[in-house]
Design a protein around this motif. Structure first.
Motif, PDB file in Angstrom:
ATOM      1  N   GLY A 132       0.813  -1.229   0.000  1.00 44.73           N
ATOM      2  CA  GLY A 132       0.000   0.000   0.000  1.00 44.73           C
ATOM      3  C   GLY A 132       0.834   1.261   0.000  1.00 44.73           C
ATOM      4  O   GLY A 132       1.962   1.289  -0.495  1.00 44.73           O
ATOM      5  N   GLY A 133       0.263   2.311   0.532  1.00 40.37           N
ATOM      6  CA  GLY A 133       0.957   3.584   0.684  1.00 40.37           C
ATOM      7  C   GLY A 133       1.326   4.222  -0.640  1.00 40.37           C
ATOM      8  O   GLY A 133       0.552   4.187  -1.599  1.00 40.37           O
ATOM      9  N   LEU A 134       2.512   4.773  -0.719  1.00 39.49           N
ATOM     10  CA  LEU A 134       2.955   5.462  -1.936  1.00 39.49           C
ATOM     11  C   LEU A 134       3.211   4.495  -3.083  1.00 39.49           C
ATOM     12  O   LEU A 134       3.378   4.925  -4.233  1.00 39.49           O
ATOM     13  N   TYR A 135       3.254   3.204  -2.793  1.00 39.96           N
ATOM     14  CA  TYR A 135       3.575   2.229  -3.825  1.00 39.96           C
ATOM     15  C   TYR A 135       2.373   1.799  -4.669  1.00 39.96           C
ATOM     16  O   TYR A 135       2.529   1.033  -5.608  1.00 39.96           O
ATOM     17  N   THR A 136       1.173   2.278  -4.341  1.00 34.85           N
ATOM     18  CA  THR A 136       0.001   1.838  -5.117  1.00 34.85           C
ATOM     19  C   THR A 136      -0.043   2.489  -6.496  1.00 34.85           C
ATOM     20  O   THR A 136      -0.813   2.064  -7.351  1.00 34.85           O
ATOM     21  N   GLY A 137       0.769   3.523  -6.702  1.00 37.92           N
ATOM     22  CA  GLY A 137       0.762   4.188  -8.010  1.00 37.92           C
ATOM     23  C   GLY A 137      -0.452   5.080  -8.206  1.00 37.92           C
ATOM     24  O   GLY A 137      -0.792   5.448  -9.331  1.00 37.92           O
ATOM     25  N   THR A 138      -1.100   5.462  -7.104  1.00 37.83           N
ATOM     26  CA  THR A 138      -2.257   6.336  -7.195  1.00 37.83           C
ATOM     27  C   THR A 138      -1.787   7.781  -7.391  1.00 37.83           C
ATOM     28  O   THR A 138      -1.018   8.294  -6.564  1.00 37.83           O
ATOM     29  N   GLY A 139      -2.238   8.400  -8.471  1.00 43.44           N
ATOM     30  CA  GLY A 139      -1.816   9.773  -8.726  1.00 43.44           C
ATOM     31  C   GLY A 139      -1.692  10.016 -10.210  1.00 43.44           C
ATOM     32  O   GLY A 139      -2.240   9.271 -11.022  1.00 43.44           O
ATOM     33  N   GLY A 140      -0.965  11.035 -10.583  1.00 44.38           N
ATOM     34  CA  GLY A 140      -0.773  11.318 -12.002  1.00 44.38           C
ATOM     35  C   GLY A 140      -0.296  12.734 -12.226  1.00 44.38           C
ATOM     36  O   GLY A 140       0.010  13.465 -11.276  1.00 44.38           O
ATOM     37  N   PHE A 141      -0.206  13.058 -13.519  1.00 43.85           N
ATOM     38  CA  PHE A 141       0.224  14.397 -13.913  1.00 43.85           C
ATOM     39  C   PHE A 141      -0.958  15.172 -14.497  1.00 43.85           C
ATOM     40  O   PHE A 141      -1.838  14.578 -15.122  1.00 43.85           O
ATOM     41  N   THR A 142      -0.941  16.454 -14.325  1.00 44.70           N
ATOM     42  CA  THR A 142      -1.759  17.314 -15.186  1.00 44.70           C
ATOM     43  C   THR A 142      -0.839  18.407 -15.725  1.00 44.70           C
ATOM     44  O   THR A 142       0.189  18.715 -15.113  1.00 44.70           O
ATOM     45  N   MET A 143      -1.212  18.943 -16.850  1.00 38.47           N
ATOM     46  CA  MET A 143      -0.416  19.991 -17.521  1.00 38.47           C
ATOM     47  C   MET A 143       1.031  19.558 -17.695  1.00 38.47           C
ATOM     48  O   MET A 143       1.961  20.363 -17.503  1.00 38.47           O
ATOM     49  N   LYS A 144       1.193  18.291 -18.049  1.00 38.86           N
ATOM     50  CA  LYS A 144       2.549  17.759 -18.176  1.00 38.86           C
ATOM     51  C   LYS A 144       3.351  18.537 -19.213  1.00 38.86           C
ATOM     52  O   LYS A 144       2.818  18.947 -20.236  1.00 38.86           O
ATOM     53  N   ASP A 145       4.635  18.703 -18.944  1.00 33.24           N
ATOM     54  CA  ASP A 145       5.564  19.400 -19.824  1.00 33.24           C
ATOM     55  C   ASP A 145       5.233  20.873 -20.026  1.00 33.24           C
ATOM     56  O   ASP A 145       5.620  21.470 -21.032  1.00 33.24           O
ATOM     57  N   THR A 146       4.505  21.432 -19.085  1.00 35.45           N
ATOM     58  CA  THR A 146       4.329  22.882 -19.084  1.00 35.45           C
ATOM     59  C   THR A 146       4.972  23.406 -17.800  1.00 35.45           C
ATOM     60  O   THR A 146       5.241  22.627 -16.872  1.00 35.45           O
ATOM     61  N   PRO A 147       5.202  24.705 -17.722  1.00 40.21           N
ATOM     62  CA  PRO A 147       5.805  25.243 -16.485  1.00 40.21           C
ATOM     63  C   PRO A 147       4.906  25.055 -15.259  1.00 40.21           C
ATOM     64  O   PRO A 147       5.365  25.157 -14.134  1.00 40.21           O
ATOM     65  N   HIS A 148       3.643  24.750 -15.486  1.00 39.03           N
ATOM     66  CA  HIS A 148       2.708  24.579 -14.362  1.00 39.03           C
ATOM     67  C   HIS A 148       2.363  23.120 -14.116  1.00 39.03           C
ATOM     68  O   HIS A 148       1.363  22.809 -13.474  1.00 39.03           O
ATOM     69  N   GLU A 149       3.195  22.261 -14.641  1.00 36.14           N
ATOM     70  CA  GLU A 149       2.946  20.827 -14.469  1.00 36.14           C
ATOM     71  C   GLU A 149       2.685  20.482 -12.998  1.00 36.14           C
ATOM     72  O   GLU A 149       3.356  20.971 -12.097  1.00 36.14           O
ATOM     73  N   VAL A 150       1.698  19.598 -12.801  1.00 37.13           N
ATOM     74  CA  VAL A 150       1.355  19.136 -11.456  1.00 37.13           C
ATOM     75  C   VAL A 150       1.598  17.636 -11.388  1.00 37.13           C
ATOM     76  O   VAL A 150       1.175  16.897 -12.274  1.00 37.13           O
ATOM     77  N   ALA A 151       2.286  17.192 -10.359  1.00 32.26           N
ATOM     78  CA  ALA A 151       2.479  15.756 -10.134  1.00 32.26           C
ATOM     79  C   ALA A 151       1.951  15.411  -8.753  1.00 32.26           C
ATOM     80  O   ALA A 151       2.277  16.074  -7.778  1.00 32.26           O
ATOM     81  N   VAL A 152       1.106  14.387  -8.699  1.00 44.30           N
ATOM     82  CA  VAL A 152       0.533  13.961  -7.418  1.00 44.30           C
ATOM     83  C   VAL A 152       0.758  12.476  -7.255  1.00 44.30           C
ATOM     84  O   VAL A 152       0.543  11.704  -8.190  1.00 44.30           O
ATOM     85  N   GLN A 153       1.207  12.057  -6.107  1.00 48.96           N
ATOM     86  CA  GLN A 153       1.337  10.628  -5.805  1.00 48.96           C
ATOM     87  C   GLN A 153       0.858  10.422  -4.374  1.00 48.96           C
ATOM     88  O   GLN A 153       1.410  11.000  -3.437  1.00 48.96           O
ATOM     89  N   SER A 154      -0.180   9.633  -4.228  1.00 45.68           N
ATOM     90  CA  SER A 154      -0.857   9.564  -2.936  1.00 45.68           C
ATOM     91  C   SER A 154      -0.470   8.330  -2.134  1.00 45.68           C
ATOM     92  O   SER A 154      -0.313   7.249  -2.687  1.00 45.68           O
TER      93      SER A 154
END
Ligand code: IPM
Ligand code: MN
Length: 359
Positions: A132-154
Motif C-alpha cells: 500500500g501507501g505510496l507504492y500503489t501508483g495512485t496519482g498522475g500528472f496534469t499539464m505535463k511538460d508545461t511550467p505549471h505541471e502538477v504531479a501527485v502521488q498519494s
C-alpha cells in the motif's frame, strides 16, 4: 515436501542463489524434509530477448508453489524501474505479499559501523507494509511538460490494509519478540509513523495500532516513534528496538539504514510475505553488476533469505540450525563481509555454511 520456485534473476543473483539452494538442501537432508525446486528465468536477459517482465501466466505458475526464492532483479542495460516494477513489485502485488519482513541483526564477527555497538545491541525486526501507501501508483500528472505541471502521488491506506499488517506485527512480536526469545523483559511493538505531519494516514495507523493493542495484545508493550526519530535512534540506541511496524515507504527507507547497521548488503535479507499465500524471499542487496561472474560476492544474504523461508514454512529447527551456521561462519571464518575480501570465494562460503548445517 516443499515446492520451491527459484528466480535467480540478474547480475550476481544466480551465483548467490546457488549457495542458498545448497544450504536449503543441506537443511532438508539433515531435518528430514524434501525440496522440489523449479527455476524461472524472469529478469533482465529475458526482458531483453522477449520484452516480457513477469507475465500474468508466470504469476499463475508462481501461485502453485509453497515459497519463492529470488536472487536479484536489475540489469545495467535496462532502464531503472522496468524490471523493479514489472517483476519485483508485480510479484508482491499480485501475490498479495502484504508484509515485508526485514530482520536487522548483527551477527558475531560482522563489522558494525556504529561505535561501541555489538550483536547484543543490534537485534530487531522491521515489519514493513508491502502493498500500500505510496507504492500503489495512485496519482498522475496534469499539464505535463508545461511550467505549471502538477504531479501527485498519494499514500493510500485502507483500514483493512493497516489492520492486517498490524495483526501480523503483533503476532510476530508475541512469537519472536525479545521476551519470547529470552532477550528482554517485554515483547515490544513500535509503530514508526509521522503523526505530526501525515495527519490522515498515520492517524489511521495510530488509532488502529492502539485499538488492536488494547483489545487483543495487552501483553505487548506499545511504543510510537516518528520516522525521522526512528532513524536517529537506530543509529544512536538501536538496542531500544524489538519489533517495528511501519508503512511501505518509511519501511523501504529505514530498512536500508538497518542493512548498514547490521553490517551491509552482504548479510541483509528480507521476506515478502503473504501469511495466507505464497511468500518470496530475497537478499536485499541487488544485482551488483560489477561483481558478476567473479565468484567473489557474499552469498550470506541469500542464505539468510533461505533461512527466513524455512522459518516461514514452519521448519523452525532447520531455520535455527542455518542461523547458527551463519553465525559460526561470520564469527569464525570470514575476514570481511565485502565482495572479494571475504577470504573465501562465493561457493566456499556456501560450502562452509552447508557443512556446518550437516554436522
Ligand atoms: C526494496 C527495493 C524495492 C522497493 C525497489 C527495487 C522497487 O528498494 O525491496 O526495498 O522499493 O521496495
Ligand atoms: Mn529498498
Amino acid at each position: 515436501m516443499y515446492k520451491i520456485a527459484v528466480i535467480p534473476g540478474d547480475g550476481t543473483g544466480p551465483e548467490v542463489t546457488v549457495e542458498a539452494v545448497k544450504v536449503l538442501k543441506a537443511a532438508a537432508d539433515k531435518f528430514g524434509f524434501k525440496v522440489d525446486l523449479t527455476e524461472f528465468d524472469f529478469g533482465g536477459e529475458r526482458y531483453k530477448k522477449t520484452g516480457e517482465t513477469l507475465p500474468d501466466s508466470g504469476v499463475q505458475e508462481l501461485r502453485k508453489f509453497d515459497a519463492i526464492l529470488l536472487g536479484a532483479i536489475g540489469h545495467p542495460d535496462v532502464k531503472p524501474g522496468i524490471l523493479e516494477k514489472g517483476i519485483l513489485l508485480k510479484a508482491r502485488f499480485e501475490l498479495d505479499q502484504y508484509i515485508n519482513l526485514r530482520p536487522v541483526k548483527l551477527y558475531p564477527g560482522v563489522p558494525c559501523p556504529l561505535k561501541d555497538k555489538g550483536p547484543e545491541d543490534i537485534d530487531f525486526v522491521v515489519v514493513r507494509e508491502n502493498t500500500g501507501g505510496l507504492y500503489t501508483g495512485t496519482g498522475g500528472f496534469t499539464m505535463k511538460d508545461t511550467p505549471h505541471e502538477v504531479a501527485v502521488q498519494s499514500a493510500v491506506y485502507t483500514r483493512h490494509m493497516v489492520d492486517r499488517c498490524l495483526k501480523y506485527a503483533f503476532e510476530y512480536a508475541r512469537k519472536y519478540g525479545k521476551k519470547a526469545r529470552g532477550k528482554g523483559k517485554n515483547n515490544t511493538l513500535a509503530l514508526c509513523g509521522k503523526t505530526n505531519v501525515l495527519t490522515y494516514v498515520y492517524d489511521l495507523w495510530e488509532r488502529a495500532f492502539n485499538e488492536m493493542g488494547e483489545s487483543e495484545y495487552a501483553d505487548i508493550v506499545r511504543e510510537y516513534y516518528h520516522v525521522d526519530a526512528t532513524c536517529m535512534w537506530m543509529v544512536k540506541n538501536p538496542e531500544w528496538f524489538d519489533v517495528i511496524v511501519t508503512g511501505n515507504m518509511f519501511g523501504d527507507i529505514i530498512t536500508d539504514l538497518g542493512a548498514m547497521v547490521q553490517g551491509g548488503m552482504g548479510i541483509a535479507a528480507g521476506g515478502n510475505i503473504n501469511p495466507e499465500g505464497v511468500s518470496m524471499f530475497e537478499p536485499i542487496g541487488g544485482s551488483a553488476p560489477k561483481y558478476t561472474g567473479k565468484g567473489i560476492i557474499n552469498p550470506l544474504a541469500a542464505i539468510c533469505a533461505a533461512q527466513m523461508m524455512l522459518e516461514t514454512l514452519g521448519e523452525d529447527a532447520a531455520a535455527a540450525k542455518v542461523e547458527d551456521a551463519v553465525k559460526y561462519v561470520t564469527g569464525e571464518k570470514l575476514e570481511s563481509m565485502q565482495a572479494g575480501k571475504m577470504g573465501y570465494s562465493t561457493s566456499e562460503v556456501g560450502d562452509l555454511v552447508a557443512e556446518k548445517v550437516a554436522e
